[in-house]
Design a protein around this motif. Structure first.
Motif, PDB file in Angstrom:
ATOM      1  N   ARG A 109       0.862  -1.174   0.000  1.00 41.11           N
ATOM      2  CA  ARG A 109       0.000   0.000   0.000  1.00 41.11           C
ATOM      3  C   ARG A 109       0.901   1.226   0.000  1.00 41.11           C
ATOM      4  O   ARG A 109       1.587   1.487   0.982  1.00 41.11           O
ATOM      5  CB  ARG A 109      -0.934   0.007   1.210  1.00 41.11           C
ATOM      6  N   ASN A 110       0.890   1.952  -1.114  1.00 50.05           N
ATOM      7  CA  ASN A 110       1.802   3.085  -1.309  1.00 50.05           C
ATOM      8  C   ASN A 110       3.243   2.604  -1.116  1.00 50.05           C
ATOM      9  O   ASN A 110       3.671   1.688  -1.794  1.00 50.05           O
ATOM     10  CB  ASN A 110       1.430   4.221  -0.361  1.00 50.05           C
ATOM     11  N   ASP A 111       3.984   3.192  -0.166  1.00 49.50           N
ATOM     12  CA  ASP A 111       5.376   2.792   0.044  1.00 49.50           C
ATOM     13  C   ASP A 111       5.519   1.708   1.113  1.00 49.50           C
ATOM     14  O   ASP A 111       6.636   1.292   1.421  1.00 49.50           O
ATOM     15  CB  ASP A 111       6.224   4.009   0.444  1.00 49.50           C
ATOM     16  N   SER A 112       4.406   1.280   1.693  1.00 50.55           N
ATOM     17  CA  SER A 112       4.445   0.226   2.713  1.00 50.55           C
ATOM     18  C   SER A 112       4.240  -1.128   2.058  1.00 50.55           C
ATOM     19  O   SER A 112       3.455  -1.271   1.116  1.00 50.55           O
ATOM     20  CB  SER A 112       3.351   0.457   3.757  1.00 50.55           C
ATOM     21  N   LYS A 113       4.959  -2.143   2.544  1.00 48.44           N
ATOM     22  CA  LYS A 113       4.821  -3.484   1.991  1.00 48.44           C
ATOM     23  C   LYS A 113       5.239  -4.513   3.029  1.00 48.44           C
ATOM     24  O   LYS A 113       6.092  -4.250   3.876  1.00 48.44           O
ATOM     25  CB  LYS A 113       5.648  -3.637   0.715  1.00 48.44           C
ATOM     26  N   SER A 114       4.606  -5.685   2.942  1.00 48.36           N
ATOM     27  CA  SER A 114       4.878  -6.752   3.904  1.00 48.36           C
ATOM     28  C   SER A 114       4.634  -8.097   3.259  1.00 48.36           C
ATOM     29  O   SER A 114       3.926  -8.209   2.246  1.00 48.36           O
ATOM     30  CB  SER A 114       3.966  -6.633   5.135  1.00 48.36           C
ATOM     31  N   ARG A 115       5.194  -9.124   3.862  1.00 49.04           N
ATOM     32  CA  ARG A 115       4.880 -10.486   3.471  1.00 49.04           C
ATOM     33  C   ARG A 115       3.910 -11.053   4.501  1.00 49.04           C
ATOM     34  O   ARG A 115       4.292 -11.507   5.575  1.00 49.04           O
ATOM     35  CB  ARG A 115       6.134 -11.354   3.405  1.00 49.04           C
ATOM     36  N   LEU A 116       2.623 -11.006   4.177  1.00 52.84           N
ATOM     37  CA  LEU A 116       1.583 -11.476   5.088  1.00 52.84           C
ATOM     38  C   LEU A 116       1.035 -12.841   4.686  1.00 52.84           C
ATOM     39  O   LEU A 116       0.548 -13.593   5.529  1.00 52.84           O
ATOM     40  CB  LEU A 116       0.425 -10.464   5.146  1.00 52.84           C
ATOM     41  N   ASP A 117       1.080 -13.145   3.383  1.00 48.22           N
ATOM     42  CA  ASP A 117       0.594 -14.435   2.882  1.00 48.22           C
ATOM     43  C   ASP A 117       1.770 -15.399   2.792  1.00 48.22           C
ATOM     44  O   ASP A 117       2.855 -15.027   2.353  1.00 48.22           O
ATOM     45  CB  ASP A 117      -0.027 -14.283   1.493  1.00 48.22           C
ATOM     46  N   ARG A 118       1.540 -16.643   3.160  1.00 42.65           N
ATOM     47  CA  ARG A 118       2.620 -17.626   3.080  1.00 42.65           C
ATOM     48  C   ARG A 118       2.051 -19.032   3.152  1.00 42.65           C
ATOM     49  O   ARG A 118       0.884 -19.258   3.476  1.00 42.65           O
ATOM     50  CB  ARG A 118       3.645 -17.418   4.187  1.00 42.65           C
ATOM     51  N   GLY A 119       2.931 -19.986   2.814  1.00 39.62           N
ATOM     52  CA  GLY A 119       2.618 -21.397   2.980  1.00 39.62           C
ATOM     53  C   GLY A 119       3.550 -21.999   4.024  1.00 39.62           C
ATOM     54  O   GLY A 119       4.731 -21.677   4.077  1.00 39.62           O
ATOM     55  N   LEU A 120       3.000 -22.845   4.874  1.00 38.61           N
ATOM     56  CA  LEU A 120       3.764 -23.531   5.907  1.00 38.61           C
ATOM     57  C   LEU A 120       3.524 -25.025   5.774  1.00 38.61           C
ATOM     58  O   LEU A 120       2.394 -25.454   5.496  1.00 38.61           O
ATOM     59  CB  LEU A 120       3.336 -23.067   7.305  1.00 38.61           C
ATOM     60  N   CYS A 121       4.554 -25.823   5.973  1.00 37.16           N
ATOM     61  CA  CYS A 121       4.387 -27.269   5.872  1.00 37.16           C
ATOM     62  C   CYS A 121       5.404 -27.978   6.744  1.00 37.16           C
ATOM     63  O   CYS A 121       6.399 -27.393   7.172  1.00 37.16           O
ATOM     64  CB  CYS A 121       4.518 -27.733   4.413  1.00 37.16           C
ATOM     65  N   CYS A 122       5.166 -29.255   7.011  1.00 36.45           N
ATOM     66  CA  CYS A 122       6.162 -30.062   7.708  1.00 36.45           C
ATOM     67  C   CYS A 122       7.202 -30.537   6.691  1.00 36.45           C
ATOM     68  O   CYS A 122       6.974 -30.488   5.475  1.00 36.45           O
ATOM     69  CB  CYS A 122       5.502 -31.241   8.412  1.00 36.45           C
ATOM     70  N   ASN A 123       8.347 -30.980   7.175  1.00 40.62           N
ATOM     71  CA  ASN A 123       9.458 -31.283   6.269  1.00 40.62           C
ATOM     72  C   ASN A 123       9.161 -32.420   5.301  1.00 40.62           C
ATOM     73  O   ASN A 123       9.735 -32.483   4.213  1.00 40.62           O
ATOM     74  CB  ASN A 123      10.747 -31.567   7.063  1.00 40.62           C
ATOM     75  N   VAL A 124       8.264 -33.314   5.652  1.00 42.01           N
ATOM     76  CA  VAL A 124       7.950 -34.436   4.758  1.00 42.01           C
ATOM     77  C   VAL A 124       7.343 -33.940   3.449  1.00 42.01           C
ATOM     78  O   VAL A 124       7.564 -34.524   2.386  1.00 42.01           O
ATOM     79  CB  VAL A 124       7.019 -35.454   5.452  1.00 42.01           C
ATOM     80  N   TRP A 125       6.565 -32.847   3.513  1.00 39.25           N
ATOM     81  CA  TRP A 125       6.024 -32.268   2.285  1.00 39.25           C
ATOM     82  C   TRP A 125       7.148 -31.871   1.334  1.00 39.25           C
ATOM     83  O   TRP A 125       7.048 -32.070   0.119  1.00 39.25           O
ATOM     84  CB  TRP A 125       5.164 -31.041   2.611  1.00 39.25           C
ATOM     85  N   LEU A 126       8.214 -31.294   1.872  1.00 42.03           N
ATOM     86  CA  LEU A 126       9.336 -30.874   1.028  1.00 42.03           C
ATOM     87  C   LEU A 126      10.128 -32.069   0.514  1.00 42.03           C
ATOM     88  O   LEU A 126      10.722 -32.009  -0.565  1.00 42.03           O
ATOM     89  CB  LEU A 126      10.250 -29.927   1.804  1.00 42.03           C
ATOM     90  N   TRP A 127      10.158 -33.159   1.269  1.00 39.20           N
ATOM     91  CA  TRP A 127      10.816 -34.373   0.775  1.00 39.20           C
ATOM     92  C   TRP A 127      10.012 -34.976  -0.373  1.00 39.20           C
ATOM     93  O   TRP A 127      10.580 -35.417  -1.371  1.00 39.20           O
ATOM     94  CB  TRP A 127      10.942 -35.403   1.897  1.00 39.20           C
ATOM     95  N   LYS A 128       8.687 -34.992  -0.206  1.00 43.20           N
ATOM     96  CA  LYS A 128       7.829 -35.558  -1.254  1.00 43.20           C
ATOM     97  C   LYS A 128       7.767 -34.660  -2.482  1.00 43.20           C
ATOM     98  O   LYS A 128       7.687 -35.131  -3.613  1.00 43.20           O
ATOM     99  CB  LYS A 128       6.410 -35.761  -0.698  1.00 43.20           C
ATOM    100  N   PHE A 129       7.774 -33.349  -2.247  1.00 41.93           N
ATOM    101  CA  PHE A 129       7.640 -32.376  -3.336  1.00 41.93           C
ATOM    102  C   PHE A 129       8.789 -31.364  -3.217  1.00 41.93           C
ATOM    103  O   PHE A 129       8.590 -30.240  -2.737  1.00 41.93           O
ATOM    104  CB  PHE A 129       6.285 -31.669  -3.254  1.00 41.93           C
ATOM    105  N   PRO A 130      10.000 -31.723  -3.640  1.00 41.95           N
ATOM    106  CA  PRO A 130      11.184 -30.868  -3.441  1.00 41.95           C
ATOM    107  C   PRO A 130      11.116 -29.529  -4.162  1.00 41.95           C
ATOM    108  O   PRO A 130      11.844 -28.591  -3.800  1.00 41.95           O
ATOM    109  CB  PRO A 130      12.334 -31.732  -3.968  1.00 41.95           C
ATOM    110  N   ASN A 131      10.255 -29.397  -5.171  1.00 41.13           N
ATOM    111  CA  ASN A 131      10.136 -28.134  -5.903  1.00 41.13           C
ATOM    112  C   ASN A 131       9.004 -27.258  -5.369  1.00 41.13           C
ATOM    113  O   ASN A 131       8.630 -26.263  -6.005  1.00 41.13           O
ATOM    114  CB  ASN A 131       9.911 -28.403  -7.390  1.00 41.13           C
ATOM    115  N   LEU A 132       8.467 -27.622  -4.220  1.00 35.73           N
ATOM    116  CA  LEU A 132       7.368 -26.864  -3.632  1.00 35.73           C
ATOM    117  C   LEU A 132       7.800 -25.428  -3.352  1.00 35.73           C
ATOM    118  O   LEU A 132       8.813 -25.180  -2.707  1.00 35.73           O
ATOM    119  CB  LEU A 132       6.930 -27.539  -2.320  1.00 35.73           C
ATOM    120  N   ASN A 133       7.057 -24.455  -3.885  1.00 35.27           N
ATOM    121  CA  ASN A 133       7.330 -23.045  -3.598  1.00 35.27           C
ATOM    122  C   ASN A 133       6.035 -22.266  -3.628  1.00 35.27           C
ATOM    123  O   ASN A 133       4.995 -22.761  -4.057  1.00 35.27           O
ATOM    124  CB  ASN A 133       8.366 -22.458  -4.559  1.00 35.27           C
ATOM    125  N   PHE A 134       6.092 -21.040  -3.150  1.00 33.60           N
ATOM    126  CA  PHE A 134       4.922 -20.171  -3.001  1.00 33.60           C
ATOM    127  C   PHE A 134       5.089 -19.007  -3.961  1.00 33.60           C
ATOM    128  O   PHE A 134       6.040 -18.234  -3.852  1.00 33.60           O
ATOM    129  CB  PHE A 134       4.866 -19.677  -1.548  1.00 33.60           C
TER     130      PHE A 134
END
Length: 291
Positions: free
Chosen positions: A188-213
């Motif tokens: 918003r104007n000159d203000s910015k933040s990272r408010l949206d995100r994805g969270l997962c346990c490590n097994v998700w990253l092992w199963k899907f190593p290319n997982l990104n947001f």
């Protein structure tokens, strides 16, 4: 399996429904979560228009008032098989499995409140539920809080809220999924933040190593071209198709050029402040897309 999350700020009727349908088809989405839909009764009549195919399952939480709230989740029933649906005022957790690899898990859509006390309440509710389900978890949401100071520019940062969020993530053994392409998800104007995100346990990253947001550019969510021809014009179907293809091919090329300019300047602004000329070019490109 592709996931789509969007703080939609009101579902509306026509334009956003068409945009959702385009995003779902274009990105081959298998699971979609929408927050701040502001719908106070079921949207079953609009689901097929959004999703396209008839093989789907849904879960929804109605808004408590017309100004905020409302969560909606829909998924391809042939890809993800739900065995249990859990709902709170600001979250949905779906327990099930990804059929193709027989991966038992739970997927959540979260919309945290703006105040610290409200967020802590959500953290406690979700922690109790997730621990009791005992499944490998993936959470997509607008958490309305940053995780570290570098995720915000130009607005007040509450260290206590950051600590609360970090401790909650650690207590559940979750990992912050990398944000691809751009550093911030809210501006918003000159203000910015990272408010949206994805969270997962490590097994998700092992199963899907290319997982990104990935964050979509604003015009992808609000200004996708939508062509609708009345049935009475069927006699002109061939000529109109040729005209439409030429017109919208040119439009797509122009949109692509503007998207590239906006994307490059937004990424640059993540690193340093834009100078006056760069700000003017960014504003002009954004205004041109909306014209």
């Amino acid at each position: 399996m592709n996931y789509l999350f969007w703080n939609i700020r009101g579902l509306g009727k026509g334009e956003k429904i068409s945009t959702i349908r385009t995003l779902v088809v274009k990105n081959k989405v298998s699971f979609m979560g929408l927050v701040e839909t502001k719908h106070r009764r079921s949207i079953n009549s609009r689901i097929k228009r959004m999703w396209g195919s008839g093989d789907y399952d849904v879960c929804e939480v109605h808004a408590s008032d017309i100004y905020s709230g409302g969560i909606f989740a829909i998924w391809d029933a042939g890809t993800f098989c739900a065995s249990k649906k859990h709902c709170g005022e600001r979250w949905i957790i779906i327990k099930g499995s990804i059929k193709m690899i027989n991966f038992e898990c739970c997927v959540g859509v979260i919309y945290s409140p703006n105040d610290r006390v409200g967020r802590i309440t959500i953290y406690e509710e979700l922690k109790i539920l997730i621990v009791s389900i005992n499944r490998l978890v993936l959470l997509l949401g607008d958490f309305n809080v940053i995780l570290q100071p570098s995720e915000s520019i130009g607005i007040f940062r509450c260290n206590l809220s950051m600590r609360d969020f970090s401790e909650w993530i650690q207590s559940l053994g979750l990992i912050d999924i990398p944000l691809h392409g751009i550093k911030f998800t809210w501006r918003r104007n000159d203000s910015k933040s990272r408010l949206d995100r994805g969270l997962c346990c490590n097994v998700w990253l092992w199963k899907f190593p290319n997982l990104n947001f990935k964050k979509f550019l604003e015009n992808e969510l609000t200004n996708l071209p939508n062509v609708s021809l009345n049935n009475k014009l069927k006699v002109f179907k061939g000529p109109l198709r040729a005209w439409s293809k030429e017109k919208f091919d040119r439009m797509d090329n122009k949109i692509g050029e503007l998207e590239s300019v906006i994307h490059d300047l937004e990424r640059l602004s993540d690193v340093r402040g834009l100078n006056d000329m760069e700000k003017a070019r960014l504003n002009a490109s954004q205004n041109h897309l909306q014209s």
